[in-house]
Design a protein around this motif. Structure first.
Motif, PDB file in Angstrom:
ATOM      1  N   ARG A 151       0.818  -1.194   0.000  1.00 22.74           N
ATOM      2  CA  ARG A 151       0.000   0.000   0.000  1.00 22.74           C
ATOM      3  C   ARG A 151       0.858   1.251   0.000  1.00 22.74           C
ATOM      4  NH1 ARG A 151      -4.552  -0.697  -1.935  1.00 22.74           N
ATOM      5  NH2 ARG A 151      -5.152   1.317  -0.976  1.00 22.74           N
ATOM      6  N   PRO A 152       0.514   2.227  -0.834  1.00 26.95           N
ATOM      7  CA  PRO A 152       1.257   3.496  -0.810  1.00 26.95           C
ATOM      8  C   PRO A 152       0.774   4.377   0.350  1.00 26.95           C
ATOM      9  CG  PRO A 152      -0.471   3.554  -2.466  1.00 26.95           C
ATOM     10  CD  PRO A 152      -0.506   2.187  -1.869  1.00 26.95           C
ATOM     11  N   PRO A 153       1.496   5.407   0.704  1.00 26.52           N
ATOM     12  CA  PRO A 153       2.801   5.781   0.128  1.00 26.52           C
ATOM     13  C   PRO A 153       3.940   5.026   0.812  1.00 26.52           C
ATOM     14  CG  PRO A 153       2.123   7.436   1.708  1.00 26.52           C
ATOM     15  CD  PRO A 153       1.000   6.423   1.648  1.00 26.52           C
TER      16      PRO A 153
END
Length: 446
Positions: free
Chosen positions: A440-442
């Protein structure tokens, strides 16, 4: 009148203009006429000769059938509207006609052209243009000596494309002209194995081709409007597959195999071809996309595995030990089973029937049936087209890759048929969404 709903005059049946029919079907007006040419709709001239009209009930029925095949709005399996091939239980149909019957009665070129246009032209022959053929042969000749048939076919289609400056014309007539030229280029760019002159059409044309096996192939009808080369594509391909001289029964089996392998619904190579066509790639690029997906042991090369297995059965004198070796190693027995058919592959059934008339195929035919019977003791698998094709290749002295060559040449016509359909649809419509499974970003810069 052409832009408004009309009465037919025969009891008040509602008739639609071309524009209205296109709106109900969710397609362009050009696609409506494509449906007519393929026999999916019937048209009638409007009063005064201004445009065509269509039966509203027939249009609505086609729209309902198409809706059942469209991709669901919320996702799910990709479904593509097509009117080319139907696989129904243990039968396969091209535009509603049983493929085995087509293979019995018509040549490959006749069936391919009918599949593209909806019109059967008895005796039609495809002819390779000199410029495209010369380019393809030069490119093939430049390959390393160990190159296989699929290497040669891939290079030939790229060379033919480079020789055609008008390849970006995607009008129906232009695509048809390309298809009728490309398929013989692919065949005649392959080296001959019978030691004869490699260029048909040179100094006397088709008369220089061996006449063995030609009886029964010559068209008895007139040649008005047809190509001058009287030699069917199956005969031209034969000399690229084996040095053995052809006979009528074997040529009939090869032609039938070409017909039966033209299309098989949305196989992986056909889906690749349609994706390319959806992006408005030219026909050569569409065929190249198909070749890319075809080149693997689970698709086009599957007949080679069956070929090797049959040779081993013949060498060892029994299928039992060979089947046992495959099962012990955790491998599938080649040439058996097909996910789309609960019973026997109808293409295999048709070819096995024709192979009965080929005397030199008797031994390989018995070996194939021994494999099927032996495996059936453990699992209910039926012969598929790869096993039937391997009987032909083994019994006629063809190389292991010959079945893949037959498959690739045959399926080229099917990819063109799907491209013709896809060119009538909205561009770039085949765009599945990815399901991201990464971190998962960031995240920090690596």
């Amino acid at each position: 009148m052409a832009d408004h709903e009309t009465d037919s005059g025969d009891g008040g049946t509602r008739r639609l203009s071309t524009r209205e029919a296109a709106e109900r079907l969710g397609v362009k007006p050009e696609t409506v006429y494509a449906y007519v040419s393929r026999g999916q709709l019937t048209s009638r001239r409007a009063p005064g000769g201004r445009g065509s009209t269509f039966d509203a009930k027939e249009v609505d029925a086609l729209a309902r059938r198409a809706a059942r095949r469209e991709p669901p709005a919320s996702g799910g399996d990709l479904a593509i509207r097509t009117g080319i091939t139907l696989i129904d239980k243990d039968h396969c149909y091209y535009r509603g006609v049983d493929t085995a019957e087509l293979a019995d009665h018509y040549g490959y070129e006749e069936v391919a052209d009918w599949l593209w246009t909806g019109t059967l032209r008895p005796g039609i022959r495809f002819t390779a243009p000199d410029e495209a053929l010369d380019a393809a042969r030069q490119a093939v000749a430049a390959l390393p000596a160990h190159s296989g048939p699929m290497d040669r076919l891939r290079v030939a289609v790229v060379a033919a494309a480079a020789a055609d400056p008008l390849r970006f014309d995607l009008s129906e007539d232009a695509v048809l002209d390309t298809a009728r030229a490309l398929i013989p280029v692919l065949v005649e760019a392959l080296p001959r194995l019978d030691g004869r002159e490699s260029r048909e059409g040179q100094e006397g044309g088709a008369g220089r081709e061996s006449r063995e096996g030609r009886q029964g192939w010559e068209s008895s009808v007139g040649r008005e409007g047809r190509a001058t080369d009287p030699i069917p594509l199956a005969h031209r391909l034969w000399s690229r597959l084996t040095p053995e001289p052809p006979d009528e029964a074997s040529l009939h089996v090869l032609n039938a195999a070409l017909v039966l392998l033209i299309d098989h619904d949305l196989a992986s190579s056909t889906l690749a071809a349609r994706v390319a066509a959806s992006a408005r790639a030219h026909p050569y690029a569409v065929v190249s996309a198909g070749f890319g997906a075809l080149d693997g042991p689970l698709h086009g090369a599957a007949s080679g595995l069956a070929h090797r297995m049959l040779l081993e059965v013949l060498e060892r004198g029994s299928a039992a030990a060979v089947v046992a070796d495959h099962l012990r190693a955790g491998h599938r027995v080649p040439g058996l089973g097909h996910r789309l058919y609960p019973g026997e592959d109808p293409r295999a059934r048709a070819l096995f029937r024709l192979l009965e008339d080929v005397p030199q195929a008797a031994t390989a035919l018995r070996a194939a049936r021994d494999v099927a019977a032996t495996t059936a003791r453990h699992t209910p698998l039926h012969p598929n087209v790869d096993l039937a094709l391997s009987v032909l290749t083994v019994s006629t002295g063809m190389a292991t890759e010959a079945g893949e060559t037959v498959f690739a040449v045959a399926r080229t016509a099917g990819w063109i048929a799907h491209a013709l359909e896809e060119y009538q649809e909205h561009p770039m419509r085949i765009r599945p969404s990815g399901h991201y499974q990464g971190p998962r970003p960031p995240r920090p810069l690596p």
